[in-house]
Design an enzyme around this catalytic site. Structure first.
Site, short mmCIF file in Angstrom:
data_model
loop_
_atom_site.label_atom_id
_atom_site.label_comp_id
_atom_site.label_asym_id
_atom_site.label_seq_id
_atom_site.Cartn_x
_atom_site.Cartn_y
_atom_site.Cartn_z
N LYS A 59 4.93 13.73 -11.00
CA LYS A 59 6.05 12.93 -11.68
C LYS A 59 5.49 11.64 -12.28
O LYS A 59 5.88 11.10 -13.00
CB LYS A 59 7.17 12.49 -10.52
CG LYS A 59 7.98 13.89 -10.21
CD LYS A 59 8.95 13.37 -8.99
CE LYS A 59 9.54 14.46 -8.40
NZ LYS A 59 10.66 14.26 -7.25
N SER A 75 8.33 9.66 -6.24
CA SER A 75 8.36 10.14 -4.90
C SER A 75 8.96 11.58 -4.76
O SER A 75 9.75 11.88 -5.93
CB SER A 75 9.36 9.04 -3.98
OG SER A 75 10.51 9.13 -4.63
N ASP A 76 8.75 12.28 -3.78
CA ASP A 76 9.32 13.55 -3.55
C ASP A 76 9.62 13.71 -2.01
O ASP A 76 8.84 13.33 -1.14
CB ASP A 76 8.39 14.74 -4.24
CG ASP A 76 9.24 15.89 -4.29
OD1 ASP A 76 10.05 16.22 -5.20
OD2 ASP A 76 9.14 16.83 -3.19
N THR A 77 10.81 14.64 -1.64
CA THR A 77 11.11 14.90 -0.27
C THR A 77 11.35 16.13 -0.26
O THR A 77 12.10 16.83 -0.94
CB THR A 77 12.37 14.21 0.08
OG1 THR A 77 12.23 12.55 -0.22
CG2 THR A 77 12.66 14.44 1.39
#
Length: 194
Positions: A59, A75-77
């Site tokens: 990203k 961010s990533d979850t």
């Protein structure tokens, strides 16, 4: 306090998540929101934190024109269960299947955050273990029908009705489950501000 330290920086949050945006407001930060489209696919061999680290960096890579004072936060979850990453459900059937699988079990919620400047990149991650009670079919259907499981990894939001009735134990950061390990984000921004 952190706001004062960051006054000479331009903080950019690259997230459409209303929860992440609210977190930055509640940390009393001045920031802008910038979104760039990214194909969030990852190599099949990646596991757990490798996936979220990879996607947070992916990203950030979409931003090719950072200025000297910029700090970009991406961010990533994911929900990690039985060696599989559960992302956001595509439809009702997928949301039901995800929640039914998590019922009566423990899973990990993993979030990675990348802090990218013109000259460097720092990536942090955090893992929280969440345990659900055995859920009834009626409870799962009620949640899907009355809330928004489709914009959440694993098909659920811990901060909603579902979290109140389903979660029997939590090991780690609560805010990480909502999409941002705030204690680590704060510490990292403090270091970058120095």
């Amino acid at each position: 306090m952190l706001k004062e330290k960051l006054k000479n920086h331009n903080l950019i949050l690259a997230s459409g998540s209303p929860r992440r945006q609210q977190f930055f407001k509640e940390l009393d930060l001045d920031f802008t929101i910038q979104l760039k489209p990214v194909d969030e696919t990852f190599p099949d061999h990646l596991q757990g934190t490798e996936i979220t680290d990879y996607l947070a960096k992916l990203k950030a890579a979409a931003f090719t024109d950072l200025q000297a004072t910029d700090i970009l936060v991406t961010s990533d979850t994911i929900v990690w269960f039985n060696g599989v990453a559960l992302n956001k459900p595509e439809d009702r059937d997928e949301a039901y299947a995800m929640i039914a699988a998590l019922s009566g079990n423990s899973h990990q919620v993993i979030t990675s955050v990348a802090f990218t400047t013109e000259e460097s990149q720092t990536v942090i991650n955090d893992t929280t273990t969440v345990t659900f009670k055995e859920l009834t079919e009626a409870e799962i259907n009620y949640y899907i029908d009355n809330y928004q499981p489709y914009d959440k990894a694993g098909g659920y939001g811990i901060q909603e009705w579902f979290g109140y009735i389903a979660v029997t134990s939590l090991e780690g950061s609560y805010f990480n489950v909502m999409g941002m390990p705030l204690h680590k984000v704060y510490e990292t921004l403090m270091q970058l501000a120095d």
